[in-house]
Design an enzyme around this catalytic site. Structure first.
Site, PDB file in Angstrom:
ATOM      1  N   SER A 283       0.852  -1.185   0.000  1.00  0.00           N
ATOM      2  CA  SER A 283       0.000   0.000   0.000  1.00  0.00           C
ATOM      3  C   SER A 283       0.889   1.237   0.000  1.00  0.00           C
ATOM      4  O   SER A 283       1.967   1.234   0.586  1.00  0.00           O
ATOM      5  CB  SER A 283      -0.888  -0.016   1.245  1.00  0.00           C
ATOM      6  OG  SER A 283      -1.296   1.297   1.575  1.00  0.00           O
ATOM      7  N   LYS A 289       1.016  -3.234   4.828  1.00  0.00           N
ATOM      8  CA  LYS A 289       0.112  -3.985   3.961  1.00  0.00           C
ATOM      9  C   LYS A 289       0.815  -4.870   2.935  1.00  0.00           C
ATOM     10  O   LYS A 289       1.815  -4.499   2.351  1.00  0.00           O
ATOM     11  CB  LYS A 289      -0.820  -3.028   3.195  1.00  0.00           C
ATOM     12  CG  LYS A 289      -1.875  -2.371   4.032  1.00  0.00           C
ATOM     13  CD  LYS A 289      -2.864  -3.340   4.678  1.00  0.00           C
ATOM     14  CE  LYS A 289      -3.814  -3.978   3.696  1.00  0.00           C
ATOM     15  NZ  LYS A 289      -4.864  -3.055   3.256  1.00  0.00           N
ATOM     16  N   GLU A 296      -7.492 -10.967  -6.136  1.00  0.00           N
ATOM     17  CA  GLU A 296      -8.564  -9.957  -6.198  1.00  0.00           C
ATOM     18  C   GLU A 296      -8.892  -9.604  -7.644  1.00  0.00           C
ATOM     19  O   GLU A 296     -10.057  -9.487  -8.033  1.00  0.00           O
ATOM     20  CB  GLU A 296      -8.141  -8.692  -5.453  1.00  0.00           C
ATOM     21  CG  GLU A 296      -8.168  -8.842  -3.951  1.00  0.00           C
ATOM     22  CD  GLU A 296      -7.652  -7.593  -3.252  1.00  0.00           C
ATOM     23  OE1 GLU A 296      -8.414  -6.999  -2.497  1.00  0.00           O
ATOM     24  OE2 GLU A 296      -6.486  -7.210  -3.480  1.00  0.00           O
TER      25      GLU A 296
END
Ligand code: ARG
Length: 471
Positions: A283, A289, A296
């Site tokens: 991130s 992250k 996804e």
């Protein structure tokens, strides 16, 4: 792409005015259907050979056409071909280039043929190849899953219903569930392939042709199972594209479900698996992250495949026979489905090959949520208690465990006997996770022994299809 003179349009004879420039661009398909150049050339070469064999073209004309098309193919592959929008599509671009290349013989190629049967032939040739590529990619993913299933045949995790821990299962068994789903995907593609592999060529515009053509011969040259049996149907049928897209949509749905599990399993809360760094990103704001981007995106990409299936159904739903320009819209959805699937299957296989399991985390999760409660009920049944009574008894024991925050296996024998006198010392063996999975030892069950048997069967199927698919 270059503009050419109005008079160069192959159909310009009956027109007095040039096409509106915007309309020309609006109706052209060469921007995307040039992707079919190889199949277009293959189809034209077969058509020319058939015409020569039937005496409709001379042998020397045929030879010039075949060789000229070969040179054009090379030019296209070397990026030296200049595609023209006024020439509308891949078919007229190549035909015009052929005539420029070899002269009059090029003008004879279109004898007994129309772009309507030509384009339908091209797409079928192209899709047939792509179905084979996708089938190989499914097999490759299956191989990775089978390896993983074998490696993790004994690894226990909670199996879920309602996303609540239900009963212990083996990770290998779970991987083989995905193998089975992919097996059905493969079967659907193989079945669709039978109806893809029929030849429209010879249907010409819609009614057939007045020349003494030999459709069986062209079909044989192109590796089609047979010529399509009705000329009207041959030029207007896109069922094969819809069937393929439906199979693709189901496959995408599978990849999406699978991705969803990987996303859940790799979360800090579950921690069952770790996706290799190569398949994740970080991130820009949160330093901690590691996001499961690949699954996804795979989950998200199912959306476009579903959309293309609906697009193709809608494209066809109100078309009268025979060919309509609407059909030009069949290509982009197909191209995108194929690209999406081929990319998705490849990245999925690579990602799964690099997956690591946290066996301790899985085991710890399986120990929560009373996952062996059914085993206790089955135990009581074996001791002569009716299943409904056993269900009730175990329910009460679970309620106590919930109150106390302990598992069934953590209770003393006396405590357990308080729920039913049928319970004896031997109960503890069946309350273990290992005992629970090992007991489901029948065809299709989760026992490690059954996982190994399923792996062995799968390896046989994979090996058999390798020999089948070998050239
Ligand atoms: N580009 C057209 C297509 O993709 C080829 C067929 C054109 N046929 C016609 N009658 N205009 O469908």
């Amino acid at each position: 792409m270059q503009q050419t003179e109005f008079t160069q349009k192959p159909w310009a004879g009956r027109f007095n005015e040039p096409t509106d420039v915007f309309v020309e661009a609006f109706t052209a398909s060469v921007g995307f259907d040039r992707r079919l150049y190889r199949q277009d050339i293959q189809g034209s070469q077969a058509h020319a050979r058939m015409l020569a064999r039937q005496g409709i073209l001379s042998e020397s004309e045929c030879a010039a056409i075949v060789a000229g098309l070969e040179r054009i193919k090379t030019r296209i592959e070397q990026n030296k071909f200049s595609w023209s929008v006024p020439l509308e599509d891949v078919h007229m671009n190549i035909e015009a280039a052929l005539t420029a290349e070899i002269g009059d013989a090029g003008k004879r190629l279109h004898t007994g043929r129309s772009r309507n049967d030509q384009v339908a032939t091209d797409i079928r040739l192209w899709l047939r190849e792509e179905v084979d590529e996708i089938s190989h990619a499914i097999r490759a993913l299956q191989r990775v899953l089978v390896d993983l299933a074998e490696r993790e045949a004994e690894t226990i995790l909670p199996g879920f219903t309602h996303l609540q821990a239900a009963q212990p299962v083996t990770f290998g068994h779970h991987m083989m569930a995905w193998y089975e789903m992919l097996e059905r995907d493969l079967e659907r593609l193989r079945d669709a392939r039978k109806r893809i592999n029929l030849m429209p060529l010879g249907a010409a515009a819609l009614a057939g042709t007045t020349y003494p053509i030999d459709r069986d011969y062209s079909a044989q040259l192109l590796g089609f199972d047979r010529p399509a049996a009705n000329s009207l149907d041959a030029v207007s049928d896109r069922d094969f594209a819809i069937e393929f897209s439906a199979a693709a949509a189901i496959l995408s749905m599978h990849l999406s479900r699978f991705s969803e599990e990987l996303i859940i399993w790799s979360s800090a809360q579950f921690g069952f698996i770790t996706l290799a760094d190569a398949f994740c990103t970080g991130s820009s704001i949160m330093p901690q992250k590691k996001n499961p981007d690949v699954p996804e995106l795979l989950r998200g990409k199912s959306a476009r495949v579903f959309g293309h299936l609906i697009a193709l159904l809608t494209l066809m739903k109100a078309q009268p026979l025979a060919y309509n320009k609407d059909n030009q819209e069949d290509k982009e959805p197909l191209f995108d489905i194929v690209d999406t699937l081929r990319g998705g299957l490849k990245v999925f296989a690579d990602m799964m090959a690099a997956l690591t399991c946290d066996r301790a985390r899985m085991r710890a999760a399986a120990l929560q949520g009373f996952t062996t409660a059914t085993d206790l009920a089955d135990y009581l049944v074996r001791k002569g208690v009716a299943f409904r009574d056993a269900h009730e008894i175990v329910g009460r024991a679970v309620a106590l465990g919930v109150k106390r925050g302990c598992d069934l296996a953590d209770m003393s024998l006396d405590e357990l006997r308080g729920f039913s006198p049928a319970i004896g010392e031997d109960v503890f063996a069946i309350l273990t996770l290992e005992g629970s999975v090992a007991a489901r030892d029948h065809f299709g069950g989760t026992a490690p022994r059954q996982v190994r048997a399923a792996v062995a069967r799968a390896r046989q199927a994979l090996a058999a299809s390798e020999t089948l698919e070998a050239p």
